[in-house]
Enzyme design. Structure first.
Site, short mmCIF file in Angstrom:
data_model
loop_
_atom_site.label_atom_id
_atom_site.label_comp_id
_atom_site.label_asym_id
_atom_site.label_seq_id
_atom_site.Cartn_x
_atom_site.Cartn_y
_atom_site.Cartn_z
N HIS A 134 11.77 -31.47 -15.97
CA HIS A 134 13.08 -30.77 -15.96
C HIS A 134 13.22 -29.82 -14.60
O HIS A 134 14.17 -29.28 -14.52
CB HIS A 134 12.65 -29.38 -17.18
N SER A 140 19.77 -27.13 -17.18
CA SER A 140 19.35 -27.06 -18.56
C SER A 140 20.29 -26.73 -19.75
O SER A 140 21.40 -27.23 -19.56
CB SER A 140 18.13 -26.35 -18.85
N ASP A 193 11.92 -35.81 -17.25
CA ASP A 193 12.22 -34.77 -18.50
C ASP A 193 12.47 -35.00 -19.64
O ASP A 193 13.40 -35.86 -19.91
CB ASP A 193 13.72 -34.23 -17.64
#
Ligand SMILES: *[C@@H]1O[C@H](CO)[C@@H](O)[C@H](O)[C@H]1NC(C)=O
Ligand SMILES: *[C@@H]1O[C@H](CO)[C@@H](O)[C@H](O)[C@H]1NC(C)=O
Ligand SMILES: *[C@@H]1O[C@H](CO)[C@@H](O)[C@H](O)[C@H]1NC(C)=O
Ligand SMILES: *[C@@H]1O[C@H](CO)[C@@H](O)[C@H](O)[C@H]1NC(C)=O
Ligand SMILES: *[C@@H]1O[C@H](CO)[C@@H](O)[C@H](O)[C@H]1NC(C)=O
Ligand SMILES: *[C@@H]1O[C@H](CO)[C@@H](O)[C@H](O)[C@H]1NC(C)=O
Ligand SMILES: *[C@@H]1O[C@H](CO)[C@@H](O)[C@H](O)[C@H]1NC(C)=O
Ligand SMILES: *[C@@H]1O[C@H](CO)[C@@H](O)[C@H](O)[C@H]1NC(C)=O
Length: 731
Positions: free
Chosen positions: A684, A569, A652
């Protein structure tokens, strides 16, 4: 494919049996170790129930069960292994009756049933209610008559009817049409359905001294009468978003602001509604509420009623677009039109859980210097009050008050997936009842000794970092560094257990893991966290450089020159940024999971408030802020040279898969050793257990290949462990 997986398993079993320096925590061990949930005590505090699930790489299935924990002896015994039992709630005050959710419904496909049983005779429960959809998150209050009022949530149609996936008519076309943002959030496209809290009642009747509970009346949707309200709020959809008052009369729920667009504000309100839904829910802190504190427009949550049902404590942030703004606790008095008072407003910490200890005191869960601790807080604390913590290590995941005013705490730490203990504000931690590293063979050998920490001088302030040692750690030897970069970015590496990015699994390949909490990290006060705004590749990067230098100079047992770095991320963005920076040349290999790459692509994300806060402006008004930290800038691409694995999955919607593909295209064209790992069915996070195994094999295998660990440690994971065929048309 199936036989291939079995071969992988056999290889692992063989290693486990013969290795002299066996790995303590293997990917398989991490993924297949039991996963236990919070311990929920009965009113007398004699016993607690908790659920446990476990995945098997032999059967490729997850089994689940409920256990009973004796709070005197710590003994654990099986309550039921019926996997249809998804929730258990204590009922009434006899200390032995439970209400539980039975995941099947004999009459309504896709619905659930509520059953009641005595804990000592669990196999002989009876049905108390049949519910028309997949309800969960049950909370109960026993009223004076003995009747039970409850709340739970399910998906709702706009007309208030609960949505039942199995019975819903299938549309003829798959088209989706949008006139407002969001279009999609986390891993789902928005639909006209939304989460809603419903209320219901179970009537108690007694005959021959034996109580029986039966549903009375139907369910009432408490959320749908407010257009555009939704509770609990996805994707977390946690039952901490709502609560029922102890007297059963009221329900409080959090909803994102129903009067603002969803994707570019964080503003939330706490709504109050009678349990019977006789009046429409009204916000207590909305723009038109009498008591709304001036200028407080941020996210709000964790509503909790006082024991006398007269007050609601909750937290709220100030800013309307900063999801990680500091939370302050507020206490609203039902019926009051005075400005809602805040507690300890000057305290530089951000409470995320709020519960009442008694009429005058609260217990709050708060992230603090790499831990999540419990603090006590008077319900009338002044602005300059400094709460004191009474739990120290680890991260508290839940806590319940016992009759003697101590607390039953469920927590985790880097060295245990589940740690249950009793603590009190006066005495701190009193007694440990059970900890997974002493129960689970997969976690054998883990303990507080695997963890250390240090501080270093970052670019502008003191930075905290954790160190995680490998199995059989020998200070006189030297182990390659894994430099671990967290996401968020307003987040932290914590002393907590995780089944994704568990640092001990990395360490046990033969590394020392260093997990720094640089500028932007939470839990150290607002200044450190807020300084990342408009500065993504600036101060945090400088801190990471300083941290690497500190490790290189100060720890003989860490081989920083042969180290690797990995992150997801924001941590993935930082890895991509490092690839084009000088620090990138210090690492033998990099792994970026779901990181952003092309600055101008950021606007394809779901939560626009996030970008508008972190880059301090809109995409059109402040484009330079977005471009300032662009890992895809041409001069950076020309520097790319460290082997990099890119992980990016199709679901995602936060950072769409095009980001990972763009980077892979460039690395390949530039001739940099690189691999692209994609999961079509993951968001994610990689959650499916078999996918998680491949993730670990590829991530660890990639790092091991380039760091040299793969050669020196015959037990280390290798890229070849994965049986999925590699697509490679390189000439
Ligand atoms: C259950 O426990 C509570 C709290 O200790 C106690 O007040 C109550 O009397 C108990 N009920 C029964 C039936 O034992
Ligand atoms: C559940 O427990 C019973 C006995 O306690 C056992 O016979 C049965 O095999 C178990 N079922 C599962 C799915 O573990
Ligand atoms: C769940 O409900 C089914 C019928 O719908 C019943 O046969 C089963 O025994 C129930 N399970 C439990 C644990 O109560
Ligand atoms: C509510 O809307 C759904 C979906 O259109 C429909 O199936 C259901 O029958 C409606 N409920 C009522 C009470 O009209
Ligand atoms: C949010 O978007 C709406 C349109 O959906 C726009 O009117 C509003 O100005 C935006 N607000 C912010 C803070 O970006
Ligand atoms: C929390 O408690 C620990 C142990 O008593 C202490 O070291 C730490 O400073 C405390 N933190 C705060 C914020 O009071
Ligand atoms: C801190 O970082 C800035 C760039 O963000 C740099 O100009 C400055 O030299 C750094 N200071 C130190 C002490 O490293
Ligand atoms: C954000 O933008 C405002 C308005 O231009 C400015 O005053 C502020 O200093 C900026 N903040 C940061 C962190 O760049």
């Amino acid at each position: 494919m199936k036989s291939g997986l079995n071969m992988g398993l056999l290889r692992w079993l063989a290693i486990a049996a013969t290795a002299s320096t066996a790995l303590a925590l293997t990917p398989e061990g991490l993924i297949s170790a039991p996963r236990r949930a919070e311990a929920i005590p009965n009113p007398s505090g004699d016993v607690a129930v908790f659920s446990q699930s476990q995945y098997s790489f032999e059967t490729h299935e997850t089994t689940s069960k409920w256990n009973l924990l004796d709070l005197k002896s710590g003994d654990i015994k099986l309550l039921t292994n019926d996997s249809d039992v998804s929730e258990i709630v204590w009922l009434g005050s006899d200390n032995s009756t439970v209400l539980y959710v039975n995941g099947t419904n004999a009459d309504i496909p896709g619905g659930v049933e509520l059953w009641v049983s005595d804990i000592s005779d669990f196999a002989n429960g009876y049905k108390a209610a049949s519910l028309p959809a997949s309800f969960s998150g049950f909370k109960v209050a026993t009223i004076d008559s003995g009747d039970v009022r409850y709340v739970a949530y399910a998906q709702s149609y706009a007309n208030g009817t609960a949505y039942n996936e199995q019975l819903a008519a299938k549309p003829l076309s798959s088209a989706r049409i949008y006139d407002s943002i969001y279009v999609r959030h986390w891993d789902s496209y928005l639909t006209t359905r939304f989460n809603a809290v419903f209320s219901g009642t179970l009537k108690k009747t007694e005959s021959n001294g034996k109580a029986t509970y039966k549903a009375e009346g139907g369910l009432k949707n408490l959320v749908s009468p407010v257009k555009n309200a939704e509770s609990p709020y996805p994707p977390d959809s946690s039952s901490s978003d709502y609560n029922i008052s102890p007297d059963g009369k009221w329900v409080a729920f959090k909803s994102k602001a129903h009067d603002l667009p969803r994707a570019n504000y964080t503003t939330s309100y706490i709504f109050l509604v009678p349990h019977d839904g006789s009046k429409t829910a009204v916000p207590i802190n909305g723009p038109d509420s009498a008591g709304t504190p001036k200028g407080i427009k941020g996210d709000a949550g964790s509503p909790a009623f006082s024991p006398d049902s007269k007050k609601i404590a909750y937290w709220q942030m100030e800013e309307e677009s900063y999801e990680a703004d500091r939370r302050t606790v507020y206490v609203y008095t039902l019926g009051s039109t005075e400005t809602i008072p805040s507690l300890a407003k000057g305290w530089d910490r951000s409470p995320d859980t709020v519960k009442w200890a008694d009429e005058d005191n609260l217990i709050i869960g708060v992230e603090d210097s790499g831990r999540s601790r419990l603090f006590s807080l008077p319900a009338d604390a002044s602005d300059n009050y400094k709460p004191k913590n009474f739990t120290d290590g680890g991260v508290v995941s839940s806590f319940y008050q016992l009759p003697d005013s101590t607390y039953l705490v469920t927590s985790t730490a880097i060295w245990t997936s589940w740690n249950v203990y009793i603590a009190s504000p006066e005495k701190g931690v009193i007694k440990t009842l059970g900890t997974a590293n002493e129960i689970d063979p997969e976690l054998k050998g883990l303990g507080p000794h695997i963890l250390d920490e240090f501080h270093f001088e970052g670019n502008w302030t003191d930075i905290h970092a954790f160190v995680i040692y490998p199995e059989n750690f020998d200070k006189s030897k030297s182990y390659p560094l894994v430099y671990y970069i967290h996401g968020g970015p307003q987040n932290s590496w914590l002393d907590s257990w995780s089944t994704r990015w568990n640092p001990k699994v990395f360490a046990d390949q033969g590394y020392v893991v260093v997990s720094p909490n640089p500028t932007g990290s939470s839990g150290y006060g607002e200044e450190l966290q807020d300084a990342i705004q408009n500065n993504w590749g600036g101060l945090p990067y400088e801190d990471l450089v300083k941290g690497w230098e500190y490790v290189n100079e100060n720890f003989d047992y860490i081989d920083a020159e042969n180290g690797v770095a990995a992150g997801a991320s924001y941590g993935g963005f930082m890895i991509n940024w490092i690839q084009g920076s000088d620090l990138g040349r210090k690492f033998k290999a990099l792994v970026s999971h779901d990181g952003t790459f092309v600055a101008d692509a950021k606007v394809s994300t779901d939560e626009l408030w996030f970008m508008q806060h972190d880059f301090n402006g809109t995409f059109w008004g402040n484009r330079d802020n977005y471009r300032r930290w662009d890992p895809s800038a041409p001069e950076r691409i020309l520097k790319f040279s460290t082997p990099q694995l890119i992980v990016h999955s199709d679901l995602d919607y936060r950072l769409p898969v095009a980001e990972g593909l763009s980077l892979f295209n460039i690395l390949q064209e530039r001739g940099v050793p690189s691999r692209f790992l994609n999961f079509p069915d993951e968001n994610h996070w990689v959650l499916n257990k078999e996918n998680s195994l491949v993730w670990h094999q590829q991530v660890l295998g990639w790092l091991n290949k380039y760091s040299g660990v793969g050669k020196s440690n015959k037990n280390a994971v290798s890229l070849e462990d994965t049986v999925v065929p590699v697509v490679d048309y390189n000439p």
